[in-house]
Design a protein around this motif. Structure first.
Motif, PDB file in Angstrom:
ATOM      1  N   GLN A   1     104.573 -48.039  40.296  1.00 33.06           N
ATOM      2  CA  GLN A   1     104.920 -46.771  40.863  1.00 33.06           C
ATOM      3  C   GLN A   1     103.787 -46.101  40.542  1.00 33.06           C
ATOM      4  OE1 GLN A   1     107.413 -46.762  42.932  1.00 33.06           O
ATOM      5  NE2 GLN A   1     107.673 -48.922  42.462  1.00 33.06           N
ATOM      6  N   GLN A   2     103.898 -44.787  41.190  1.00 34.53           N
ATOM      7  CA  GLN A   2     103.018 -43.756  40.877  1.00 34.53           C
ATOM      8  C   GLN A   2     103.017 -43.443  39.336  1.00 34.53           C
ATOM      9  OE1 GLN A   2     103.702 -40.522  43.180  1.00 34.53           O
ATOM     10  NE2 GLN A   2     102.454 -41.283  44.718  1.00 34.53           N
ATOM     11  N   GLY A   3     101.748 -43.819  38.805  1.00 33.98           N
ATOM     12  CA  GLY A   3     101.644 -43.395  37.231  1.00 33.98           C
ATOM     13  C   GLY A   3     101.917 -44.373  36.431  1.00 33.98           C
ATOM     14  N   SER A   4     102.591 -45.658  36.906  1.00 38.22           N
ATOM     15  CA  SER A   4     102.963 -46.565  36.117  1.00 38.22           C
ATOM     16  C   SER A   4     101.766 -47.378  35.639  1.00 38.22           C
ATOM     17  CB  SER A   4     104.071 -47.426  36.825  1.00 38.22           C
ATOM     18  OG  SER A   4     103.236 -48.576  37.600  1.00 38.22           O
ATOM     19  N   ARG A   5     101.901 -48.143  34.228  1.00 41.04           N
ATOM     20  CA  ARG A   5     101.173 -49.141  34.014  1.00 41.04           C
ATOM     21  C   ARG A   5     101.462 -50.562  34.455  1.00 41.04           C
ATOM     22  NH1 ARG A   5     100.617 -47.613  27.899  1.00 41.04           N
ATOM     23  NH2 ARG A   5     102.822 -48.285  28.137  1.00 41.04           N
ATOM     24  N   ALA A   6     102.111 -50.784  35.576  1.00 38.59           N
ATOM     25  CA  ALA A   6     102.356 -52.047  36.126  1.00 38.59           C
ATOM     26  C   ALA A   6     102.946 -52.858  35.214  1.00 38.59           C
ATOM     27  CB  ALA A   6     101.077 -52.316  37.038  1.00 38.59           C
ATOM     28  N   GLY A   7     103.610 -52.788  34.036  1.00 34.88           N
ATOM     29  CA  GLY A   7     103.904 -53.543  32.905  1.00 34.88           C
ATOM     30  C   GLY A   7     102.972 -54.344  32.220  1.00 34.88           C
ATOM     31  N   LEU A   8     101.820 -53.811  32.294  1.00 38.20           N
ATOM     32  CA  LEU A   8     100.745 -54.493  31.545  1.00 38.20           C
ATOM     33  C   LEU A   8     100.370 -53.697  30.185  1.00 38.20           C
ATOM     34  CD1 LEU A   8      97.808 -54.283  34.267  1.00 38.20           C
ATOM     35  CD2 LEU A   8      99.176 -56.266  33.555  1.00 38.20           C
ATOM     36  N   HIS A   9     100.312 -54.540  29.272  1.00 42.55           N
ATOM     37  CA  HIS A   9     100.152 -54.056  27.757  1.00 42.55           C
ATOM     38  C   HIS A   9      98.613 -53.326  27.468  1.00 42.55           C
ATOM     39  CE1 HIS A   9     103.538 -55.926  25.655  1.00 42.55           C
ATOM     40  NE2 HIS A   9     103.659 -56.417  26.876  1.00 42.55           N
ATOM     41  N   VAL A  10      98.615 -52.084  28.162  1.00 39.13           N
ATOM     42  CA  VAL A  10      97.231 -51.604  28.104  1.00 39.13           C
ATOM     43  C   VAL A  10      96.839 -51.213  26.663  1.00 39.13           C
ATOM     44  CG1 VAL A  10      97.172 -50.973  30.611  1.00 39.13           C
ATOM     45  CG2 VAL A  10      98.177 -49.676  28.597  1.00 39.13           C
ATOM     46  N   ASP A  11      97.823 -51.008  25.490  1.00 42.94           N
ATOM     47  CA  ASP A  11      97.516 -50.718  24.502  1.00 42.94           C
ATOM     48  C   ASP A  11      96.942 -51.742  23.479  1.00 42.94           C
ATOM     49  OD1 ASP A  11      98.670 -48.080  24.862  1.00 42.94           O
ATOM     50  OD2 ASP A  11     100.635 -48.566  24.108  1.00 42.94           O
ATOM     51  N   VAL A  12      96.870 -53.026  24.150  1.00 41.51           N
ATOM     52  CA  VAL A  12      96.495 -54.049  23.306  1.00 41.51           C
ATOM     53  C   VAL A  12      94.838 -54.036  23.659  1.00 41.51           C
ATOM     54  CG1 VAL A  12      96.280 -56.740  23.305  1.00 41.51           C
ATOM     55  CG2 VAL A  12      98.515 -55.569  23.401  1.00 41.51           C
ATOM     56  N   PRO A  13      94.196 -54.067  22.668  1.00 38.30           N
ATOM     57  CA  PRO A  13      92.565 -54.147  23.216  1.00 38.30           C
ATOM     58  C   PRO A  13      92.058 -55.436  23.671  1.00 38.30           C
ATOM     59  CG  PRO A  13      93.007 -53.907  20.627  1.00 38.30           C
ATOM     60  CD  PRO A  13      94.188 -54.124  21.298  1.00 38.30           C
ATOM     61  N   ALA A  14      91.115 -55.357  24.667  1.00 33.94           N
ATOM     62  CA  ALA A  14      90.587 -56.434  25.441  1.00 33.94           C
ATOM     63  C   ALA A  14      90.272 -57.567  24.539  1.00 33.94           C
ATOM     64  CB  ALA A  14      89.318 -55.964  26.262  1.00 33.94           C
ATOM     65  N   GLN A  15      90.776 -58.833  25.085  1.00 34.44           N
ATOM     66  CA  GLN A  15      90.481 -59.996  24.476  1.00 34.44           C
ATOM     67  C   GLN A  15      91.117 -60.164  23.231  1.00 34.44           C
ATOM     68  OE1 GLN A  15      88.749 -62.256  26.259  1.00 34.44           O
ATOM     69  NE2 GLN A  15      88.268 -60.565  27.746  1.00 34.44           N
ATOM     70  N   GLN A  16      92.168 -59.666  22.881  1.00 35.75           N
ATOM     71  CA  GLN A  16      92.942 -59.494  21.728  1.00 35.75           C
ATOM     72  C   GLN A  16      94.348 -59.800  22.061  1.00 35.75           C
ATOM     73  OE1 GLN A  16      92.810 -56.545  18.822  1.00 35.75           O
ATOM     74  NE2 GLN A  16      94.882 -56.920  18.173  1.00 35.75           N
ATOM     75  N   VAL A  17      94.835 -61.323  21.481  1.00 34.68           N
ATOM     76  CA  VAL A  17      96.013 -61.724  21.740  1.00 34.68           C
ATOM     77  C   VAL A  17      97.057 -61.144  20.794  1.00 34.68           C
ATOM     78  CG1 VAL A  17      97.586 -63.822  22.082  1.00 34.68           C
ATOM     79  CG2 VAL A  17      95.227 -63.634  22.823  1.00 34.68           C
ATOM     80  N   PRO A  18      98.268 -60.564  21.159  1.00 31.15           N
ATOM     81  CA  PRO A  18      99.132 -60.048  20.109  1.00 31.15           C
ATOM     82  C   PRO A  18      99.279 -61.067  19.011  1.00 31.15           C
ATOM     83  CG  PRO A  18     100.001 -59.575  22.320  1.00 31.15           C
ATOM     84  CD  PRO A  18      98.742 -60.374  22.439  1.00 31.15           C
ATOM     85  N   ALA A  19      99.602 -60.796  17.888  1.00 27.18           N
ATOM     86  CA  ALA A  19      99.510 -61.456  16.625  1.00 27.18           C
ATOM     87  C   ALA A  19     100.760 -62.360  16.820  1.00 27.18           C
ATOM     88  CB  ALA A  19      99.787 -60.501  15.248  1.00 27.18           C
ATOM     89  N   GLU A  20     102.097 -61.999  17.521  1.00 21.15           N
ATOM     90  CA  GLU A  20     103.332 -62.761  17.492  1.00 21.15           C
ATOM     91  C   GLU A  20     102.844 -63.960  18.207  1.00 21.15           C
ATOM     92  OE1 GLU A  20     103.808 -59.692  20.492  1.00 21.15           O
ATOM     93  OE2 GLU A  20     102.968 -59.653  18.647  1.00 21.15           O
ATOM     94  N   ILE A  21     102.170 -64.210  19.094  1.00 16.36           N
ATOM     95  CA  ILE A  21     101.925 -65.347  19.885  1.00 16.36           C
ATOM     96  C   ILE A  21     101.432 -66.500  18.952  1.00 16.36           C
ATOM     97  CG2 ILE A  21     100.883 -66.192  21.893  1.00 16.36           C
ATOM     98  CD1 ILE A  21     100.803 -63.404  23.096  1.00 16.36           C
ATOM     99  N   PRO A  22     102.141 -67.672  18.899  1.00 17.34           N
ATOM    100  CA  PRO A  22     101.364 -68.797  18.318  1.00 17.34           C
ATOM    101  C   PRO A  22     100.446 -69.253  19.001  1.00 17.34           C
ATOM    102  CG  PRO A  22     103.501 -69.256  19.528  1.00 17.34           C
ATOM    103  CD  PRO A  22     103.328 -67.701  19.513  1.00 17.34           C
ATOM    104  N   ALA A  23      99.500 -69.928  18.315  1.00 20.64           N
ATOM    105  CA  ALA A  23      98.256 -70.489  18.960  1.00 20.64           C
ATOM    106  C   ALA A  23      98.905 -71.812  19.240  1.00 20.64           C
ATOM    107  CB  ALA A  23      97.269 -70.595  18.002  1.00 20.64           C
ATOM    108  N   TYR A  24      98.305 -72.287  20.440  1.00 18.61           N
ATOM    109  CA  TYR A  24      98.503 -73.796  20.728  1.00 18.61           C
ATOM    110  C   TYR A  24      98.043 -74.725  19.993  1.00 18.61           C
ATOM    111  CZ  TYR A  24      98.948 -78.088  23.347  1.00 18.61           C
ATOM    112  OH  TYR A  24      99.217 -79.492  23.843  1.00 18.61           O
TER     113      TYR A  24
END
Length: 360
Positions: A284-307
């Motif tokens: 919608q207008q002004g929305s961030r389309a559900g994207l985690h824009v606060d997460v720096p580029a190329q950085q996976v959130p810490a709570e995600i376990p590595a495969y």
């Protein structure tokens, strides 16, 4: 050589009234002009346009009209697709039918990847469409957004599909990207692609035919177009045997792969990042389309376990950041070359009075 002539029909599609009579009229004209055509493909949702309020039951008079037209011209016919409503649960599917020259419906295919979130309310199919043309070869069908997911074409070509029929309805700014995908798909899977778009409510045109080397055999513009193309299926078979232009043997390389892809195992955890992307919804207008824009580029959130692989252990790290690499050799700068000696100018002894312009 195994020749076979397929024609695409790029036509204007009306959203508010049926286009069936216009489709049959164009089929009649096509067969009068190019009677050697053996298969005809129309664009996605060509019969009734993009509004699902015109959904029909699975058995309907429109399909019977197309069956009669195929029988009359003795041609294989794929009349784009149309919205069909399941008689039991009421769900609506974007469905194509394949009609043989005897006028029989030999296959039905429901689009696997509706263009969500924009095609909300359209159910997804879960069965692939493969059919054989006797003494010619094996054909497959996918609809529009399906081809953006290479797994669909992987499944079809792994079962021997040599020609991918691809009706589309693309009237948006991503049509050029879709054309690039069509060329890449032809090369990746060593098959022909017939990509047929509509006009008006049916798209922006630019239909194309691509051969297994990714060469564009035909490219429509933004007007109505009928384009019969004779293809040679032996070209597909030869390239799958010896490689594209004698180079990459892609299907055999995939067959002999040493690695399976854990991302396709929903229980592996390898797709954990995808679950951080937010809901699949229209921005919608002004929305961030559900994207985690606060997460720096190329950085996976810490709570995600590595495969950690099949055995539960991550790959062993190298001993140091430079382990396994050749040591750097100190480079001693070469001494500067001496400047070239300037030759002494030749001097001629001057005769007294030689350049004296004064008189005595």
């Amino acid at each position: 050589m195994t020749p076979f002539a397929i024609a695409g029909v790029q036509m204007y599609v009306n959203a508010l009234q049926p286009n069936v009579d216009g489709m049959i009229q164009r089929l009649d004209i096509l067969m009068a002009r190019f009677p050697w055509t053996q298969m005809v493909l129309f664009s996605e949702l060509a019969p009734f346009g993009p509004l699902d309020r015109f959904a029909l039951p699975p058995e309907n008079e429109t399909i019977e009209q197309f069956q009669a037209a195929a029988r009359r011209h003795r041609v294989w016919l794929i009349p784009g697709s149309m919205f069909l409503k399941h008689p039991e649960d009421g769900r609506v599917y974007n469905t194509s039918v394949v009609i043989n020259p005897e006028g029989e419906v030999v296959r039905r295919y429901a689009k696997m990847f509706p263009f969500r979130p924009y095609e909300a309310g359209i159910a997804a199919g879960n069965e692939f469409c493969i059919f054989d043309v006797p003494d010619v070869g094996r054909f497959g069908l996918s609809i529009c957004y399906d081809m953006w997911f290479p797994e669909t074409t992987r499944q079809l070509t792994s079962q021997g599909v040599e020609v991918l029929l691809h009706p589309v309805l693309t009237g948006t700014t991503d049509r050029d990207a879709e054309l690039a995908i069509a060329r890449a798909t032809a090369a990746q899977f060593q098959c022909y692609i017939f990509d047929v778009n509509g006009l008006g409510a049916g798209g922006v045109g630019k239909s194309c035919v691509v051969d297994p080397t990714s060469m564009v055999l035909h490219q429509s513009a933004g007007q109505e177009d009928m384009f019969p193309i004779e293809i040679d299926l032996n070209m597909v078979r030869r390239q799958r045997e010896t490689g594209m232009k004698g180079l990459g043997q892609l299907l055999k390389s995939f067959r002999d792969r040493p690695t399976d892809f854990p991302v396709y195992d929903r229980d592996s955890g390898a797709d954990a990042f995808l679950h951080t992307l937010g809901p699949l919804e229209v921005p919608q207008q002004g929305s961030r389309a559900g994207l985690h824009v606060d997460v720096p580029a190329q950085q996976v959130p810490a709570e995600i376990p590595a495969y950690k692989g099949k055995n539960g252990f991550p790959p062993e790290p190298l001993a140091s950041a430079t382990a396994g690499t050749a040591p750097e050799v100190a480079q001693t700068p070469a001494p500067a070359a001496p400047a070239a000696a300037m030759p002494d100018p030749q001097t001629t002894p001057e005769t007294p009075g030689q350049n004296d312009n004064t008189s005595g």
